[in-house]
Design a protein around this motif. Structure first.
Motif, PDB file in Angstrom:
ATOM      1  N   VAL A   1      -3.225   5.306   9.233  1.00 25.66           N
ATOM      2  CA  VAL A   1      -2.997   5.273   7.791  1.00 25.66           C
ATOM      3  C   VAL A   1      -3.125   3.824   7.330  1.00 25.66           C
ATOM      4  O   VAL A   1      -2.456   2.937   7.864  1.00 25.66           O
ATOM      5  N   VAL A   2      -3.973   3.603   6.326  1.00 27.84           N
ATOM      6  CA  VAL A   2      -4.114   2.289   5.705  1.00 27.84           C
ATOM      7  C   VAL A   2      -3.503   2.386   4.320  1.00 27.84           C
ATOM      8  O   VAL A   2      -3.869   3.262   3.535  1.00 27.84           O
ATOM      9  N   VAL A   3      -2.539   1.507   4.028  1.00 30.82           N
ATOM     10  CA  VAL A   3      -1.805   1.554   2.767  1.00 30.82           C
ATOM     11  C   VAL A   3      -2.118   0.303   1.942  1.00 30.82           C
ATOM     12  O   VAL A   3      -2.103  -0.812   2.460  1.00 30.82           O
ATOM     13  N   ILE A   4      -2.374   0.512   0.636  1.00 32.94           N
ATOM     14  CA  ILE A   4      -2.684  -0.608  -0.264  1.00 32.94           C
ATOM     15  C   ILE A   4      -1.890  -0.457  -1.555  1.00 32.94           C
ATOM     16  O   ILE A   4      -1.508   0.654  -1.935  1.00 32.94           O
ATOM     17  N   CYS A   5      -1.638  -1.591  -2.212  1.00 33.82           N
ATOM     18  CA  CYS A   5      -1.053  -1.607  -3.556  1.00 33.82           C
ATOM     19  C   CYS A   5      -1.764  -2.726  -4.313  1.00 33.82           C
ATOM     20  O   CYS A   5      -2.918  -3.035  -4.022  1.00 33.82           O
TER      21      CYS A   5
ATOM     22  N   SER B   1       2.985  -1.785  -0.727  1.00 31.60           N
ATOM     23  CA  SER B   1       2.364  -1.129   0.427  1.00 31.60           C
ATOM     24  C   SER B   1       3.114  -1.470   1.714  1.00 31.60           C
ATOM     25  O   SER B   1       3.176  -0.649   2.634  1.00 31.60           O
ATOM     26  N   ALA B   2       3.710  -2.647   1.797  1.00 27.73           N
ATOM     27  CA  ALA B   2       4.534  -2.992   2.960  1.00 27.73           C
ATOM     28  C   ALA B   2       5.747  -2.072   3.021  1.00 27.73           C
ATOM     29  O   ALA B   2       6.122  -1.588   4.101  1.00 27.73           O
ATOM     30  N   ARG B   3       6.357  -1.801   1.870  1.00 29.10           N
ATOM     31  CA  ARG B   3       7.490  -0.864   1.830  1.00 29.10           C
ATOM     32  C   ARG B   3       7.025   0.534   2.211  1.00 29.10           C
ATOM     33  O   ARG B   3       7.706   1.253   2.945  1.00 29.10           O
ATOM     34  N   ALA B   4       5.859   0.929   1.685  1.00 27.25           N
ATOM     35  CA  ALA B   4       5.307   2.254   1.994  1.00 27.25           C
ATOM     36  C   ALA B   4       5.022   2.384   3.490  1.00 27.25           C
ATOM     37  O   ALA B   4       5.321   3.420   4.100  1.00 27.25           O
TER      38      ALA B   4
END
Length: 119
Positions: free
Chosen positions: A83-87, A93-96
């Motif tokens: 999973v790659v998470v971005i904001c 995204s670090a929290r996610a």
């Protein structure tokens, strides 16, 4: 100092460390490393910004799941896939990513700099 003051100081230090240090098992990756992963159909791409932010500017490979919705929508994702998470900046995204790790996801990546660093 009495014991109460020491306990308060210790609790504050623990809170700050948990809030700002990277979660164990979450890998920070650059925008370029993210772009290199875009062709991989086995990777899940999640954008945790608000629907308005997402609509204004997003990469089509990223599915919009706002940070506030992630805890209850994480079951829509495959825990066995990356999973790659971005904001926008990399903070949400670090929290996610931390939320996903705590829910049992193995390979979680946070995009450093977020969409603000995308060129």
């Amino acid at each position: 100092m009495d014991i109460i003051q020491w306990l308060i100081i210790i609790l504050l230090v623990v809170f700050v460390m948990r809030r700002f240090l990277p979660t164990k098992g979450v890998t920070n990756i650059s925008v370029q490393e993210t772009k290199d992963k875009l062709k991989d159909k086995q990777v899940q791409f999640i954008d945790v910004r608000t629907p308005g932010e997402y609509k204004a500017n997003h990469q089509p490979q990223f599915k919009n799941i706002p940070l506030g919705d992630l805890p209850r929508k994480a079951d829509q994702l495959d825990k066995n896939k990356e999973v790659v998470v971005i904001c926008q900046s990399g903070m949400r995204s670090a929290r996610a990513a931390s939320i996903l790790k705590k829910q049992g996801f193995e390979k979680v990546y946070n995009v450093t700099g977020g969409m603000g660093a995308w060129r």
